[in-house]
Design a protein around this motif. Structure first.
Motif, PDB file in Angstrom:
ATOM      1  N   ILE A 176      34.231  58.195  59.914  1.00  0.00           N
ATOM      2  CA  ILE A 176      34.047  59.068  61.065  1.00  0.00           C
ATOM      3  C   ILE A 176      35.148  58.791  62.066  1.00  0.00           C
ATOM      4  O   ILE A 176      35.413  57.631  62.418  1.00  0.00           O
TER       5      ILE A 176
ATOM      6  N   GLU B 153      25.023  53.238  63.622  1.00  0.00           N
ATOM      7  CA  GLU B 153      23.879  53.516  62.753  1.00  0.00           C
ATOM      8  C   GLU B 153      24.328  53.977  61.382  1.00  0.00           C
ATOM      9  O   GLU B 153      23.733  53.601  60.358  1.00  0.00           O
ATOM     10  N   ILE B 154      25.367  54.817  61.332  1.00  0.00           N
ATOM     11  CA  ILE B 154      25.848  55.301  60.037  1.00  0.00           C
ATOM     12  C   ILE B 154      26.509  54.185  59.240  1.00  0.00           C
ATOM     13  O   ILE B 154      26.313  54.053  58.019  1.00  0.00           O
ATOM     14  N   SER B 155      27.292  53.345  59.912  1.00  0.00           N
ATOM     15  CA  SER B 155      27.982  52.265  59.189  1.00  0.00           C
ATOM     16  C   SER B 155      27.009  51.220  58.671  1.00  0.00           C
ATOM     17  O   SER B 155      27.319  50.504  57.720  1.00  0.00           O
TER      18      SER B 155
ATOM     19  N   PRO C 291      35.872  60.183  65.684  1.00  0.00           N
ATOM     20  CA  PRO C 291      35.460  61.037  66.796  1.00  0.00           C
ATOM     21  C   PRO C 291      36.660  61.550  67.566  1.00  0.00           C
ATOM     22  O   PRO C 291      37.563  60.787  67.935  1.00  0.00           O
TER      23      PRO C 291
ATOM     24  N   GLU D 244      24.435  51.756  57.026  1.00  0.00           N
ATOM     25  CA  GLU D 244      23.866  52.195  55.755  1.00  0.00           C
ATOM     26  C   GLU D 244      24.758  51.889  54.559  1.00  0.00           C
ATOM     27  O   GLU D 244      24.423  52.238  53.441  1.00  0.00           O
TER      28      GLU D 244
ATOM     29  N   SER E   4      27.166  54.492  69.271  1.00  0.00           N
ATOM     30  CA  SER E   4      25.864  54.097  68.727  1.00  0.00           C
ATOM     31  C   SER E   4      25.568  54.831  67.422  1.00  0.00           C
ATOM     32  O   SER E   4      25.072  54.232  66.461  1.00  0.00           O
ATOM     33  N   THR E   5      25.912  56.117  67.372  1.00  0.00           N
ATOM     34  CA  THR E   5      25.711  56.883  66.139  1.00  0.00           C
ATOM     35  C   THR E   5      26.578  56.346  65.009  1.00  0.00           C
ATOM     36  O   THR E   5      26.136  56.246  63.849  1.00  0.00           O
ATOM     37  N   MET E   6      27.807  55.997  65.342  1.00  0.00           N
ATOM     38  CA  MET E   6      28.694  55.429  64.322  1.00  0.00           C
ATOM     39  C   MET E   6      28.140  54.106  63.801  1.00  0.00           C
ATOM     40  O   MET E   6      28.220  53.823  62.590  1.00  0.00           O
TER      41      MET E   6
ATOM     42  N   ARG F  57      27.082  57.018  73.284  1.00  0.00           N
ATOM     43  CA  ARG F  57      26.188  57.611  72.295  1.00  0.00           C
ATOM     44  C   ARG F  57      26.903  57.823  70.965  1.00  0.00           C
ATOM     45  O   ARG F  57      26.327  57.606  69.893  1.00  0.00           O
ATOM     46  N   ILE F  58      28.171  58.216  71.029  1.00  0.00           N
ATOM     47  CA  ILE F  58      28.950  58.403  69.801  1.00  0.00           C
ATOM     48  C   ILE F  58      29.120  57.082  69.073  1.00  0.00           C
ATOM     49  O   ILE F  58      28.962  56.980  67.843  1.00  0.00           O
TER      50      ILE F  58
END
Length: 271
Positions: A235, A225-227, A237, A229, A221-223, A218-219
């Motif tokens: 980030i 999504e942010i990258s 973690p 943009e 996947s979040t990274m 999940r971490i």
């Protein structure tokens, strides 16, 4: 000879007048109620028929449905609200004999009984019932008016309340009530959404706690999504265990048996 000719002409004219008075033609939507020497002998028609001149008298009665507007009535409802109501009624003659004999003017009589019944019935209901249960009130009005007009040979088929005019103050009060009801529904829906979101997050936390690998996925996947943009945020973690370890290392270590209580430290500071 001239006097004889004049007599023939006069006789022919009288005969023609008697014939015109005797022969009657009634259209399909009418009936002719016949009175013979003041006594009713029944209704005739439609079509062509003959009556006895001078002896018989005919009154035409229409069988078509009459659409009559009930004049606007000022009504005080059961909850003491003054409203102005107008309605319409539909009726027709089903018994021509009774419509002539039982009442002088069945149209006027039906109009008057419709007005009085409208005021009486609407005065027994609340404003909310008048606005919501319109069909039930219409059926009740039709039934009561028809019971009164039935002995007259008149059948009331429909009564409809067309418009209800409310005072301006009552309209504003109802608008505020509707707005408050909408706000209440919005708050309830928002609260239900928050509750469902909290339950879903709690279930997700329980599952992630039992599967550490899922948390790392999940971490990542979040990274991703942010990258995606294209921003300059970096980030890194770090597991929470590292922060706990650093916190433990920063605490001062004291030999065993030399720990001082808070009371002892306070006494040393005073000395």
């Amino acid at each position: 000879m001239n006097s004889g000719l004049i007599g023939i002409v006069i006789g022919a004219a009288v005969l023609l007048m008697l014939l015109m008075a005797a022969v009657k033609i009634v259209p399909e939507y009418e009936r002719g109620v016949i009175f013979r020497l003041g006594r009713i002998i029944g209704a005739k028609g439609p079509g062509l028929f003959v009556i006895i001149p001078v002896v018989d008298r005919m009154i035409r009665v229409s069988l078509r449905t009459v659409t009559m507007d009930i004049p606007p009535q000022d009504v005080i409802t059961k909850d003491n609200v003054t409203v102005r109501v107008n309605a319409v009624t539909y009726f027709n003659v089903v018994d021509p004999n009774r419509s002539v004999v039982a009442i002088e003017d069945h149209i006027k009589g039906t109009s008057q009984i419709a007005q009085t019944t409208l005021r009486s019935i609407l005065g027994q209901v609340d404003l909310d019932e008048l606005l919501i249960k319109r069909d039930e009130i219409n059926q009740r009005l039709q039934r009561i008016i028809d019971e009164v007009t039935n002995p007259w040979g008149v059948k009331v088929t429909l009564v409809e309340v067309k418009d209800v005019e409310l005072p301006e103050a009552m309209r504003r009060a109802m608008a505020r009530q509707a707005e408050a009801e909408r706000d209440r529904r919005a708050k309830v829906i928002h609260a239900k959404g928050e509750y469902e979101a909290a339950e879903t997050l709690a279930d997700a936390a329980d599952r992630l706690e039992g599967h550490p690998a899922a948390l790392h996925l999940r971490i990542l996947s979040t990274m991703a999504e942010i990258s995606a943009e294209r921003n300059s945020t970096l980030i890194f973690p770090l597991p929470m265990e590292i922060f706990r370890l650093v916190d433990m290392l920063r605490r001062p270590q004291t030999p065993a048996g030399t720990e001082k209580t808070d009371a002892e430290r306070l006494a040393m500071d005073k000395s």
